[in-house]
Design an enzyme around this catalytic site. Structure first.
Site, PDB file in Angstrom:
ATOM      1  N   PRO A 164      -0.182  -7.231  17.244  1.00  0.00           N
ATOM      2  CA  PRO A 164       0.709  -6.065  17.183  1.00  0.00           C
ATOM      3  C   PRO A 164       0.194  -5.096  16.128  1.00  0.00           C
ATOM      4  O   PRO A 164      -0.047  -5.487  14.985  1.00  0.00           O
ATOM      5  CB  PRO A 164       2.058  -6.670  16.787  1.00  0.00           C
ATOM      6  CG  PRO A 164       1.731  -7.979  16.129  1.00  0.00           C
ATOM      7  CD  PRO A 164       0.460  -8.460  16.745  1.00  0.00           C
ATOM      8  N   CYS A 219       3.198  -8.273   7.470  1.00  0.00           N
ATOM      9  CA  CYS A 219       2.841  -6.880   7.213  1.00  0.00           C
ATOM     10  C   CYS A 219       3.003  -6.555   5.726  1.00  0.00           C
ATOM     11  O   CYS A 219       4.051  -6.843   5.135  1.00  0.00           O
ATOM     12  CB  CYS A 219       3.712  -5.959   8.054  1.00  0.00           C
ATOM     13  SG  CYS A 219       3.309  -4.214   7.839  1.00  0.00           S
ATOM     14  N   ASN A 268      -5.804 -15.407  12.868  1.00  0.00           N
ATOM     15  CA  ASN A 268      -5.950 -13.959  12.933  1.00  0.00           C
ATOM     16  C   ASN A 268      -6.644 -13.485  11.664  1.00  0.00           C
ATOM     17  O   ASN A 268      -6.561 -14.126  10.632  1.00  0.00           O
ATOM     18  CB  ASN A 268      -4.554 -13.321  13.091  1.00  0.00           C
ATOM     19  CG  ASN A 268      -4.548 -11.813  12.963  1.00  0.00           C
ATOM     20  OD1 ASN A 268      -3.774 -11.249  12.203  1.00  0.00           O
ATOM     21  ND2 ASN A 268      -5.408 -11.142  13.695  1.00  0.00           N
ATOM     22  N   GLY A 284      -7.308  -8.037  16.466  1.00  0.00           N
ATOM     23  CA  GLY A 284      -6.612  -6.773  16.304  1.00  0.00           C
ATOM     24  C   GLY A 284      -7.500  -5.570  16.526  1.00  0.00           C
ATOM     25  O   GLY A 284      -7.728  -5.134  17.647  1.00  0.00           O
ATOM     26  N   ARG A 285      -8.053  -5.033  15.445  1.00  0.00           N
ATOM     27  CA  ARG A 285      -8.779  -3.760  15.534  1.00  0.00           C
ATOM     28  C   ARG A 285      -9.960  -3.801  16.476  1.00  0.00           C
ATOM     29  O   ARG A 285     -10.245  -2.824  17.182  1.00  0.00           O
ATOM     30  CB  ARG A 285      -9.223  -3.338  14.127  1.00  0.00           C
ATOM     31  CG  ARG A 285      -8.092  -2.784  13.269  1.00  0.00           C
ATOM     32  CD  ARG A 285      -8.507  -2.613  11.832  1.00  0.00           C
ATOM     33  NE  ARG A 285      -8.715  -3.899  11.177  1.00  0.00           N
ATOM     34  CZ  ARG A 285      -9.365  -4.057  10.033  1.00  0.00           C
ATOM     35  NH1 ARG A 285      -9.909  -3.006   9.440  1.00  0.00           N
ATOM     36  NH2 ARG A 285      -9.482  -5.245   9.496  1.00  0.00           N
TER      37      ARG A 285
END
Length: 336
Positions: A18, A101, A212, A235-236
Site C-alpha cells: 500500500p 507508516c 517487505n 513497493g516502489r
C-alpha cells in the site's frame, strides 16, 4: 478467532505494498492486468475517514481488482471495528492494520509505526476488528521504532498480535525512526535486517509472514521465499517498473500463464478501461501516470514517459495520446 481466507494466503506469495497517492484504483487496475495472482492493497485510509467521509470515493473498487485488501490506519478499537465492518461490506476479504507508516501525521494521530510501542493496544484493535467482521484481519509493521531493540520489540509485538488471533503479518525489515528522519528517509536510511525477519518466521511458524523493504526484483523475491518466508511484498519497484516485477510473476511464483507476452499488449488491454474512465468524465493522466514505468530499460522508454507526462494532463486528452506514446516504443522482436 481471525477468519483465514486461503485464497488470500496463496495470493500473498507476492503482494504490492500500500502506497499513499500511488496505489489507487487505476494503479491497481494496471497491476491486475499484469498479474492475475498478486495480492494488491489500497492506499492507507484512516478509520475516521471511513466512518465520516465519502465512503464510495474512499473504498469502491472494481471486481477485476480482486484479490485486493483494504489498509486502515487508526488506534481506537471501536472506530477501527466500525471501519472494518464498513470495508467488509464493500467487498474486501482482508482488512490490514497499518503499524508501520512513519510519517508525522501518523505520529500525531497515534497510528502507524508508533503503535510498535503499544502491542497490547494493537491486540485490542485487532480483536475488535475481528469481532466486527468476517474479513481476515492482518497487520503490517516495522521491526521496531526509535531506540527499541528489534530483537526484543519485534517478537513481543508478534506474540501480542498472535495471541489476539492474527494469522498473517507483513514485516517491513527496517526500524522506523520517528525522531530525526523524514518519511522518505525512513524508506532508505535505517538498515535492512532480513535475517531478523527470517528468524521470526522460524520462531512463529504458525504465522504466515511476508517480508517487505528494499526488495526490487522477482529474483530477490524468489530467493526470500526459498529461505522460508511465506510471502514477499514489493513497493516502489513494483510501481516504477511494473512490467519487470509483475509481468512474469504469475508463471514464476504460481506456475500459471502470464497474461501478456510483452508490455505493449498490456497497454492495449488497458485501453477499454481507460476509454470507460474518460467516458465517465475522468482525465487521461489519472490512469497513465501509473503507466510511466512500463517500458523501463527499453528503447523508446524516455519518449513514452515524455509524451504521457506532457500531454496526458491536457484538457480533452484521449487514447490518441496513449497510442502516440506507444508508437515511440521500439517493439520487442517475437520470441523464436
Amino acid at each position: 478467532m481471525n477468519q483465514v481466507h486461503p485464497g488470500l494466503t496463496n495470493a500473498a506469495r507476492l503482494s504490492v505494498a500500500p502506497m499513499m497517492d500511488w496505489t489507487d484504483r487505476h494503479c491497481r487496475a494496471l497491476h491486475r492486468m499484469l498479474s492475475r495472482q498478486t495480492l494488491l492493497y489500497t492506499e492507507m485510509v484512516t478509520a475516521a475517514a471511513v466512518r465520516h467521509g465519502d465512503r464510495v470515493r474512499l473504498l469502491a473498487f472494481a471486481e477485476m481488482e480482486q484479490p485486493v485488501a483494504l489498509q486502515l490506519g487508526g488506534s481506537d478499537p471501536a472506530e477501527l471495528a466500525e471501519a472494518a465492518r464498513i470495508g467488509s461490506a464493500f467487498g474486501y476479504s482482508e482488512v490490514n492494520l497499518n503499524c508501520g507508516c512513519p510519517s508525522d501525521r501518523v505520529q500525531s494521530g497515534c497510528f502507524g509505526a508508533v503503535l510498535m510501542q503499544q502491542p497490547d493496544l494493537v491486540a485490542d484493535c485487532v480483536r475488535a476488528m475481528q469481532d466486527a467482521t468476517a474479513s481476515e484481519i492482518t497487520v503490517k509493521c516495522r521491526i521496531g521504532v526509535d531506540e527499541q531493540d528489534p530483537a526484543v520489540a519485534l517478537p513481543r509485538f508478534l506474540e501480542a498480535i498472535s495471541r489476539a488471533g492474527v494469522r498473517r503479518v507483513t514485516v517491513h525489515a527496517r526500524k522506523a525512526w520517528l525522531q530525526g528522519l523524514s518519511p522518505k528517509e525512513n524508506r532508505d536510511v535505517p538498515p535492512l535486517d532480513y535475517p531478523l525477519v527470517l528468524r521470526m518466521k522460524q520462531a512463529f511458524p504458525d504465522l504466515h509472514m511476508t517480508i517487505n523493504g528494499g526488495i526490487t526484483s522477482l529474483g530477490q523475491a524468489t530467493d526470500l521465499l526459498a529461505q522460508g518466508m511465506d510471502g514477499v511484498m514489493i513497493g516502489r519497484a513494483a510501481y516504477h517498473s511494473p512490467w519487470d516485477v509483475l509481468g512474469r510473476a504469475d508463471s514464476r511464483l504460481w506456475g500459471t500463464a502470464d497474461p501478456f507476452g510483452h508490455p505493449e499488449e498490456a497497454v492495449c488491454a488497458m485501453m477499454p478501461y481507460i476509454d470507460e474512465h474518460l467516458a465517465g468524465g475522468g482525465r487521461l493522466h489519472q490512469v497513465t501516470r501509473h503507466m510511466l514505468g512500463l517500458f523501463t530499460g527499453r528503447p523508446g522508454a524516455r519518449a513514452w514517459r515524455r509524451i504521457l507526462s506532457e500531454e496526458a494532463n491536457r484538457p480533452g486528452a484521449g487514447l490518441d495520446v496513449l497510442r502516440r506514446a506507444l508508437s515511440a516504443v521500439e517493439v520487442e522482436p517475437a520470441a523464436a
